[in-house]
Design a protein around this motif. Structure first.
Motif, PDB file in Angstrom:
ATOM      1  N   UNK A   1       2.403   0.182  -0.263  1.00 34.10           N
ATOM      2  CA  UNK A   1       1.609   0.742   0.837  1.00 34.10           C
ATOM      3  C   UNK A   1       2.112   0.276   2.214  1.00 34.10           C
ATOM      4  N   UNK A   2       2.037  -1.026   2.478  1.00 35.63           N
ATOM      5  CA  UNK A   2       2.338  -1.494   3.839  1.00 35.63           C
ATOM      6  C   UNK A   2       3.821  -1.306   4.172  1.00 35.63           C
ATOM      7  N   UNK A   3       4.689  -1.715   3.259  1.00 35.55           N
ATOM      8  CA  UNK A   3       6.124  -1.601   3.531  1.00 35.55           C
ATOM      9  C   UNK A   3       6.541  -0.127   3.621  1.00 35.55           C
ATOM     10  N   UNK A   4       5.951   0.706   2.765  1.00 37.89           N
ATOM     11  CA  UNK A   4       6.228   2.141   2.832  1.00 37.89           C
ATOM     12  C   UNK A   4       5.936   2.685   4.248  1.00 37.89           C
ATOM     13  N   UNK A   5       4.763   2.333   4.787  1.00 31.84           N
ATOM     14  CA  UNK A   5       4.390   2.814   6.123  1.00 31.84           C
ATOM     15  C   UNK A   5       5.330   2.280   7.193  1.00 31.84           C
TER      16      UNK A   5
END
Ligand code: 1CP
Length: 359
Positions: free
Chosen positions: A230-234
Motif C-alpha cells: 500500500x504505502x510503497x505502491x503509492x
C-alpha cells in the motif's frame, strides 16, 4: 543580491542553494546543511503573532501570509533550506474535501466506500490551489541568502489515514482495517491520491520549488508486507511521475526502522529518518545511492547547551564522513521548544562540520 534562478555551475549559484542541493545529490559540501521540520510554527513568537491575527486555514490559503510564515525562520536563523508553509491536507481541501483544523486536520465526511473513492475529483493545481503556487513564487523572489525552497506533499498512505479516519489518531485503526477489509478500494484510493500529489508537486516545481519532499508520517504503523503493498505502491507512483523533472526528491518516513530495506527500492535522492534508527544503520539499510536527512530527537532540544552539543555530535558521528547528510530533527519541532536552542543547534552543526573552502 538576487539568487540565480536557473541551474548553473556550482560557482554561479549562491552558496546556501548549492550546499543543500549538493548534499541531496551526495556531492561534497563545505559544511553539513541543516533545516528543521516544522521550522515555521508555534515555537516562534513571530509565528504566534501571525496566528493571533488569522486562523490556520486563512494562513495556508493566502499566498502573502504563507510566504511570510515560510520566511520567518529564515530571518531568524542561518538555515540552509526553506520549506513552504502549508499543510499536507491543503491540496485535498482544494479538491473539495471538507476540512477543519483543531489543531490537526478533521475531515467532515471520511472516505470509506468505493463510491466515495470514485467521487474524489482529480486535482488541478492551477485551478484548485493557485495560492500555494503563488506562495512558492513569492518565497523564491524573497528568500534571503539564496536559500533554496522545498515543496512538499503528504505521501498517499499518510493522506489515506486522515481521509479514512477523519482525524488525528495514534493507531489510525479505521485506515488499517480498511486495508484488510477492502484492499482493492484502498489501492484505488492510493493511486488517485498519488496522481493528485504528483500533479501538485510538479506544479510546485514549475513555480520554483527546488526540491520536493513527501511526508510519510504514519506508514510506520504497517508491517513490511502491507507497507510494500500500500504505502510503497503509492509513494512509487508519485516518485515515478516526478523523476523526469530532475529535482531532488526527499522521502520522510516516521517510525520506519523496520521498513528501511523496502524504502531502499524507492527511487528518491534523500530519505528522512526518525530518531529511533541510528543514521549509520539507516545508511547501511538504504544503500550507498541515497542521502539521509535527520535525525535528532526533538526532545533533545530541551537538554542543557553542553549536552545538546553532545547529542548533535552523536548524530553527526553516526552520519559519518561520506557526503550525503542533511541535518534535521527526526520529526517536527515541538511547540514549546526554546528558539535559542534551535539557534545553538544550527550554529553547532555548521561549526562542527566546517570543512574549509572548497571550489
Ligand atoms: O494552529 C496551528 O498553527 C496549526 C498547526 C499546524 C502547522 C503549523 C498544522 C496542523 N500544520 C502546520 C504546518 C505544516 N504541516 C507544515 C509547515 C511547514 C514546516 O515544516 O515548517 C508541514 C510540512 C506540515 C505537514 C504535516 N501536517 C504533516 C507531515 C509532517 C509530520 O509532522 O509528520 C502531518 C502529519 C500534518 C497533519 C497535521 N496538520 C496540523 C497538525 C497539528 C497535524 C498533525 C496531526 C496529527 O498528529 O495527526
Amino acid at each position: 543580491m538576487a539568487a540565480a534562478l536557473t541551474p548553473g555551475r556550482d560557482s554561479e549559484r549562491s552558496s546556501a542553494e548549492a550546499v543543500f542541493l549538493d548534499a541531496c545529490r551526495r556531492r561534497p559540501v563545505p559544511y553539513t546543511p541543516v533545516w528543521v521540520m516544522r521550522q515555521a510554527g508555534r515555537y516562534l513568537p513571530e509565528y504566534r503573532d501571525l496566528r493571533a491575527k488569522v486562523d490556520f486555514v486563512t494562513l495556508t490559503r493566502s499566498a502573502e501570509l504563507a510566504a511570510e510564515a515560510t520566511l520567518q525562520p529564515l530571518r531568524r536563523y542561518p538555515l540552509d533550506a526553506a520549506i513552504l508553509f502549508s499543510d499536507i491536507m491543503t491540496p485535498l481541501q482544494g479538491m473539495g474535501v471538507g476540512l477543519e483544523f483543531n489543531p490537526g486536520p478533521l475531515v467532515r465526511n471520511p472516505i470509506r466506500t468505493p463510491a466515495e473513492v470514485d467521487a474524489l475529483p482529480q486535482l488541478d493545481p492551477q485551478r484548485d490551489v493557485p495560492f500555494v503556487l503563488d506562495a512558492v513564487r513569492l518565497v523564491r523572489a524573497q528568500a534571503p541568502r539564496g536559500v533554496p525552497l522545498i515543496g512538499f506533499a503528504g505521501a498517499p498512505f499518510t493522506l489515506l489515514c486522515y481521509l479514512v479516519c477523519g482525524r488525528p489518531s495514534k493507531e489510525f485503526s479505521e485506515a488499517r482495517t480498511f486495508l484488510y477489509a477492502d484492499p482493492q478500494t484502498a489501492e484505488r484510493l492510493l493511486d488517485r491520491l498519488a496522481d493528485a500529489m504528483a500533479a501538485y508537486l510538479a506544479a510546485q516545481a514549475a513555480a520554483g520549488a527546488q526540491a520536493l519532499m513527501l511526508f510519510e508520517s504514519w506508514a510506520g504503523l504497517l508491517g513490511v508486507r502491507e507497507y510494500r503493498r500500500f504505502a510503497l505502491r503509492g509513494a512509487r507512483r508519485v516518485v515515478a511521475a516526478l523523476r523526469p523533472l530532475g529535482v531532488p526528491l526527499i522521502y520522510y518516513l516516521n517510525q520506519g526502522s523496520a521498513l528501511l530495506e523496502a524504502v531502499s527500492e524507492l527511487d528518491v535522492d534523500v530519505v528522512g529518518v526518525d530518531w529511533r534508527s541510528p543514521l549509520g544503520a539507516a545508511r547501511r539499510a538504504l544503500g550507498a545511492d541515497k542521502a539521509v536527512q535527520g535525525n535528532l530527537d526533538p526532545a533533545a532540544l530541551f537538554a542543557e547547551p553542553g549536552e545538546l552539543e553532545r547529542h548533535i555530535d552523536g548524530v553527526l558521528d553516526e552520519a559519518g564522513p561520506m557526503p550525503g547528510h542533511i541535518f534535521n530533527l527526526g520529526h517536527g519541532i515541538w511547540p514549546d521548544t526554546d528558539p535559542d536552542a534551535v539557534a545553538r543547534m544550527i550554529d553547532h552543526v555548521h561549526e562542527r562540520t566546517a570543512r574549509g573552502a572548497r571550489g
